[in-house]
Scaffold this active site. Structure first.
Site, short mmCIF file in Angstrom:
data_model
loop_
_atom_site.label_atom_id
_atom_site.label_comp_id
_atom_site.label_asym_id
_atom_site.label_seq_id
_atom_site.Cartn_x
_atom_site.Cartn_y
_atom_site.Cartn_z
N VAL A 123 11.02 -7.15 9.56
CA VAL A 123 12.47 -6.30 9.79
C VAL A 123 12.04 -5.26 10.90
O VAL A 123 10.95 -4.80 11.19
CB VAL A 123 12.63 -5.68 8.33
CG1 VAL A 123 13.82 -4.37 8.72
CG2 VAL A 123 12.92 -6.52 7.19
N ASP B 263 2.57 -9.12 9.26
CA ASP B 263 1.01 -9.39 9.07
C ASP B 263 0.84 -10.97 8.98
O ASP B 263 0.50 -11.39 7.92
CB ASP B 263 0.54 -8.66 7.86
CG ASP B 263 0.82 -7.16 7.92
OD1 ASP B 263 0.10 -6.36 8.89
OD2 ASP B 263 1.68 -6.67 7.17
N GLN C 128 -10.36 -2.68 2.36
CA GLN C 128 -9.73 -3.43 3.61
C GLN C 128 -9.97 -2.48 4.90
O GLN C 128 -9.42 -2.88 5.85
CB GLN C 128 -8.50 -3.99 3.47
CG GLN C 128 -7.33 -3.06 2.96
CD GLN C 128 -5.95 -3.68 2.78
OE1 GLN C 128 -5.88 -3.90 1.61
NE2 GLN C 128 -5.12 -3.88 3.26
N GLN D 96 -2.62 -12.12 7.98
CA GLN D 96 -2.79 -11.95 6.55
C GLN D 96 -2.15 -13.07 5.69
O GLN D 96 -2.69 -13.38 4.58
CB GLN D 96 -2.36 -10.35 6.01
CG GLN D 96 -2.25 -10.24 4.83
CD GLN D 96 -1.85 -8.62 4.41
OE1 GLN D 96 -2.86 -7.87 4.39
NE2 GLN D 96 -0.63 -8.47 4.23
N HIS E 135 9.45 -3.51 3.53
CA HIS E 135 9.05 -3.84 2.02
C HIS E 135 10.20 -3.88 1.22
O HIS E 135 10.22 -4.95 0.30
CB HIS E 135 8.35 -2.65 1.31
CG HIS E 135 7.02 -2.22 2.02
ND1 HIS E 135 6.82 -1.05 2.97
CD2 HIS E 135 5.95 -2.70 1.98
CE1 HIS E 135 5.75 -1.05 3.33
NE2 HIS E 135 4.90 -2.17 2.77
N GLY F 228 4.93 -10.02 4.21
CA GLY F 228 5.74 -9.95 5.39
C GLY F 228 5.12 -10.85 6.70
O GLY F 228 3.81 -10.78 6.56
N MET G 194 0.82 -1.10 0.18
CA MET G 194 0.11 -0.10 -0.08
C MET G 194 0.92 1.31 0.15
O MET G 194 0.41 2.41 0.44
CB MET G 194 -0.97 0.07 1.07
CG MET G 194 -1.86 -1.12 1.02
SD MET G 194 -3.53 -0.87 1.97
CE MET G 194 -3.07 -0.57 3.59
N GLY G 195 2.29 0.99 -0.36
CA GLY G 195 3.12 2.21 -0.35
C GLY G 195 3.55 2.71 0.98
O GLY G 195 3.48 2.05 1.87
#
Ligand code: PAF
Length: 288
Positions: free
Chosen positions: A176, A150, A61, A153, A37, A147, A30-31
């Site tokens: 991280v 989450d 979401q 998820q 990331h 990742g 989502m930037g």
């Protein structure tokens, strides 16, 4: 590196390359990208010939009272980070392209979403699964990277891909962390200096649980109570949930008979942060 904004342009760009790039890696985001990331992109780069990153703040979401409008956005900064990580293409669509007028199809994973973020953010995983299905159908990657921060998820997306026979591998990448243990998150940018200090409580809850389990504790309720007491003693923070689950089924584990996962969500001021860790119990001696 190309930045493509329409479904057709992205499809065309990939179609032209698919025959000579054997393996396509995909990192949905989502930037407001950070080192977490970047780790996903670098892993994708290591394992694939062509890497595509999507940057899309997915409205479906977010709940009505959540932070969709204020979610941080900075495409210039994100594209610099992608370029440095060796990404080949960014997909940055508009909401109207991802959800054309009249869209009425949803992807819902049941069971695994009944607890933790699924319970505290109704509809959240339906939005995540729907957008990931759309993105997977557009990019058609061989591997997609998520990742472990989450964790629920990741498990939900793995189940969705398995259940729907999606022809790709879902790859989990370790969290991280900042030097003080706080997991990297785009939402950390909401924290004031005082809140950033207070946020150190989040990784401390994981550390506390791991120490208890290393000390021989097998009872989940005892560990959760210790976490509740730790968080309650701190200013600026509020525990939303702490649950110990079986990582495959996402159901609560009352006793740690095998490796479990602790999932926590903590409000620091108005910012909701999540984290998790594995809890590996000491072997229970069989009865004599
Ligand atoms: O983890 C995220 O950033 C989002 O949930 C995802 C997977 C990009 C879907 O919008």
């Amino acid at each position: 590196m190309e930045i493509l904004t329409t479904v057709n342009d992205l499809r065309e760009a990939i179609r032209a390359r698919r025959s000579y790039f054997k393996r396509i890696g995909f990192v949905p985001t989502m930037g407001y990208l950070h080192a977490g990331h970047e780790a996903l992109m670098r892993k994708a780069k290591e394992e694939c010939d062509l890497v595509v990153v999507s940057i899309f703040v997915n409205p479906t979401q977010f709940g009505p009272a959540e932070d969709l409008e204020k979610y941080p956005r900075d495409l210039r900064r994100d594209s610099d980070l992608c370029e440095r990580a060796g990404v080949d293409a960014i997909f940055h669509p508009e909401a109207r392209d991802m959800y054309p007028i009249g869209s009425s199809t949803w992807v819902d994973v049941e069971g695994l979403t009944d607890i933790a973020c699924g319970a505290s953010r109704p509809g959240h995983f339906r939005g995540v699964c729907t957008v990931c299905t759309k993105l997977f159908n557009i990019v058609r990657p061989d591997r997609a990277y998520f990742g472990e921060k989450d964790f629920q998820q990741l498990m939900v997306i793995k189940r969705m891909a398995r259940d729907l026979f999606m022809p790709l591998a879902i790859v989990g990448v370790p969290t991280v962390r900042e030097p003080d243990g706080l997991a990297m998150s785009s939402r950390n940018s909401y924290l004031s200096l005082r809140e950033r200090q207070a946020a150190r409580i989040v990784p401390k809850t994981l550390q506390l649980a791991r120490e208890r389990v290393e000390g021989g504790e097998h009872n989940s309720a005892t560990i959760i109570t210790a976490i509740e007491e730790l968080v309650a003693a701190q200013p600026l923070v509020k525990l939303q949930y702490a649950v110990i689950v079986d990582p495959d089924t996402m159901t609560s584990m009352r006793t740690l008979t095998h490796e479990a996962r602790l999932l926590v969500a903590i409000y620091v001021g108005n910012t909701r942060l999540i984290d998790n860790c594995a809890l590996v119990p000491k072997a229970v001696a069989p009865p004599a």
